[in-house]
Write a protein that holds these residues in place. Structure first.
Motif, mmCIF file in Angstrom:
data_model
loop_
_atom_site.group_PDB
_atom_site.id
_atom_site.type_symbol
_atom_site.label_atom_id
_atom_site.label_comp_id
_atom_site.label_asym_id
_atom_site.label_seq_id
_atom_site.Cartn_x
_atom_site.Cartn_y
_atom_site.Cartn_z
ATOM 1 N N UNK A 190 -15.653 38.283 70.372
ATOM 2 C CA UNK A 190 -15.623 36.830 70.521
ATOM 3 C C UNK A 190 -16.670 36.221 69.598
ATOM 4 N N UNK A 191 -16.344 35.065 69.065
ATOM 5 C CA UNK A 191 -17.271 34.337 68.196
ATOM 6 C C UNK A 191 -17.603 33.001 68.852
ATOM 7 N N UNK A 192 -18.883 32.762 69.039
ATOM 8 C CA UNK A 192 -19.353 31.520 69.652
ATOM 9 C C UNK A 192 -20.044 30.648 68.611
ATOM 10 N N UNK A 193 -19.727 29.374 68.622
ATOM 11 C CA UNK A 193 -20.369 28.433 67.711
ATOM 12 C C UNK A 193 -21.828 28.204 68.110
ATOM 13 N N UNK A 194 -22.557 27.520 67.229
ATOM 14 C CA UNK A 194 -23.972 27.277 67.470
ATOM 15 C C UNK A 194 -24.215 26.481 68.744
ATOM 16 N N UNK A 195 -23.283 25.586 69.068
ATOM 17 C CA UNK A 195 -23.460 24.738 70.239
ATOM 18 C C UNK A 195 -22.824 25.340 71.498
ATOM 19 N N UNK A 196 -22.417 26.608 71.459
ATOM 20 C CA UNK A 196 -21.768 27.254 72.593
ATOM 21 C C UNK A 196 -22.572 28.452 73.084
ATOM 22 N N UNK A 197 -22.414 28.732 74.375
ATOM 23 C CA UNK A 197 -22.975 29.938 74.962
ATOM 24 C C UNK A 197 -21.892 30.579 75.818
ATOM 25 N N UNK A 198 -21.980 31.904 75.964
ATOM 26 C CA UNK A 198 -21.001 32.632 76.760
ATOM 27 C C UNK A 198 -21.661 33.227 78.000
ATOM 28 N N UNK A 199 -21.123 32.882 79.156
ATOM 29 C CA UNK A 199 -21.598 33.461 80.411
ATOM 30 C C UNK A 199 -20.725 34.686 80.702
ATOM 31 N N UNK A 200 -21.351 35.857 80.746
ATOM 32 C CA UNK A 200 -20.628 37.117 80.861
ATOM 33 C C UNK A 200 -20.614 37.568 82.319
ATOM 34 N N UNK A 201 -19.409 37.937 82.785
ATOM 35 C CA UNK A 201 -19.238 38.506 84.115
ATOM 36 C C UNK A 201 -18.702 39.927 83.953
ATOM 37 N N UNK A 202 -19.322 40.845 84.663
ATOM 38 C CA UNK A 202 -18.886 42.245 84.627
ATOM 39 C C UNK A 202 -18.424 42.655 86.020
ATOM 40 N N UNK A 203 -17.125 42.911 86.125
ATOM 41 C CA UNK A 203 -16.509 43.221 87.409
ATOM 42 C C UNK A 203 -16.812 42.143 88.447
ATOM 43 N N UNK A 226 -24.950 38.186 82.203
ATOM 44 C CA UNK A 226 -25.911 37.610 81.274
ATOM 45 C C UNK A 226 -25.292 36.466 80.488
ATOM 46 N N UNK A 227 -26.149 35.833 79.678
ATOM 47 C CA UNK A 227 -25.715 34.742 78.804
ATOM 48 C C UNK A 227 -25.924 35.191 77.373
ATOM 49 N N UNK A 228 -24.894 35.043 76.547
ATOM 50 C CA UNK A 228 -24.969 35.484 75.162
ATOM 51 C C UNK A 228 -24.515 34.367 74.230
ATOM 52 N N UNK A 229 -24.893 34.530 72.964
ATOM 53 C CA UNK A 229 -24.483 33.586 71.938
ATOM 54 C C UNK A 229 -25.674 32.866 71.331
ATOM 55 N N UNK A 230 -25.438 32.168 70.227
ATOM 56 C CA UNK A 230 -24.162 32.068 69.482
ATOM 57 C C UNK A 230 -23.946 33.264 68.550
ATOM 58 N N UNK A 231 -22.771 33.276 67.888
ATOM 59 C CA UNK A 231 -22.449 34.348 66.962
ATOM 60 C C UNK A 231 -21.380 35.267 67.514
#
Length: 253
Positions: A23-36, A41-46
């Motif tokens: 996945x690619x996230x823009x500079x103004x975006x963040x990704x909230x990751x859920x595992x099962x 965690x929170x990742x991004x951007x990039x």
């Protein structure tokens, strides 16, 4: 054809795997990751690499959102009914809370802004709504920011756009303003008369202490009368000393 079937199927599986893993996230975006189903965690951007099936990502936009708060019916503290609408500026500062703590952050912020607008303005009189908007904006913004902090949202600014009054109230305010202007005019006129009387009193005290000054003032008055080109005015100068002597004799009698 039968040999190409498994290869095509395998290629499709690889493409789906890569599309779900990268996945690619823009500079103004963040990704909230859920595992099962659990927060990971929170990742991004990039570029973000996920484990397909096991991990899922929810995008969160960090840009400022401009929201128009619908017109609200507000009854002021002095029992005046008005319609007030405002504009709200807010953004997400904690993606984790914005996803986990609230289902729909935009709708929740909108509803909270409407109730807060009615609550804060209802504690003030109509004159305060019209004259102290900056203070009211700050009060609403502070209260909203405190309540949305649990959702990871920062309320940057609140601006009251319109305070709509009915026709009868507009006429009443116009009449009040006209009466206030008339009162100020009378006060200013009275103040001017008072200051003029003070100056005349001071001038009279100076002239009475210096008779020569009175004589000069008398001559200046005659000069002004002669300069007005009055053909029907006859002036008979009388010495002030003679007038003063007559006055003194009358007083002694």
């Amino acid at each position: 054809m039968t040999q190409l079937g498994p290869a095509v199927f395998l290629m499709i599986v690889v493409v789906l795997f890569l599309s779900s893993a990268f996945k690619v996230l823009n500079e103004y975006e963040r990704g909230v990751i859920f595992q099962l189903g659990r927060f990971h965690g929170v990742k991004g951007p990039g570029l973000i690499i996920l484990i397909p099936v096991l991990q899922r990502m929810v995008r969160v936009d960090l840009r400022t959102i401009v929201m128009d708060v619908p017109a609200q019916d507000v009854i002021s503290r002095d029992n005046v009914s008005v319609k007030v609408n405002a504009v709200l500026y807010f953004r997400v500062i904690d993606p984790e809370k914005a996803i986990i703590q609230v289902e729909n952050r935009v709708e929740a912020t909108s509803q909270l802004a409407q109730t807060t607008l009615r609550s804060v303005l209802g504690q003030h009189e109509l004159d305060d709504m019209l004259a102290e908007r900056e203070k009211l904006n700050l009060d609403i913004q502070t209260l909203l920011d405190q309540q949305t902090d649990a959702w990871g949202i920062k309320v940057a600014n609140v601006e009251i756009k319109h305070v709509d009054l009915d026709e009868s109230m507009i006429r009443a305010i116009a009449a009040q303003a006209e009466a206030e202007r008339a009162r100020r005019a009378k006060v200013i006129h009275a103040e001017g008369e008072f200051q003029a009387s003070q100056r005349l009193s001071e001038a009279a005290a100076v002239l009475s202490a210096h008779p020569q000054a009175m004589q000069l003032r008398y001559l200046q008055t005659l000069t002004e009368i002669s300069g007005e080109k009055n053909s029907h005015t006859i002036v008979f100068p009388v010495p002030l000393d003679l007038v003063q002597t007559v006055i003194d004799q009358l007083r002694t009698k």
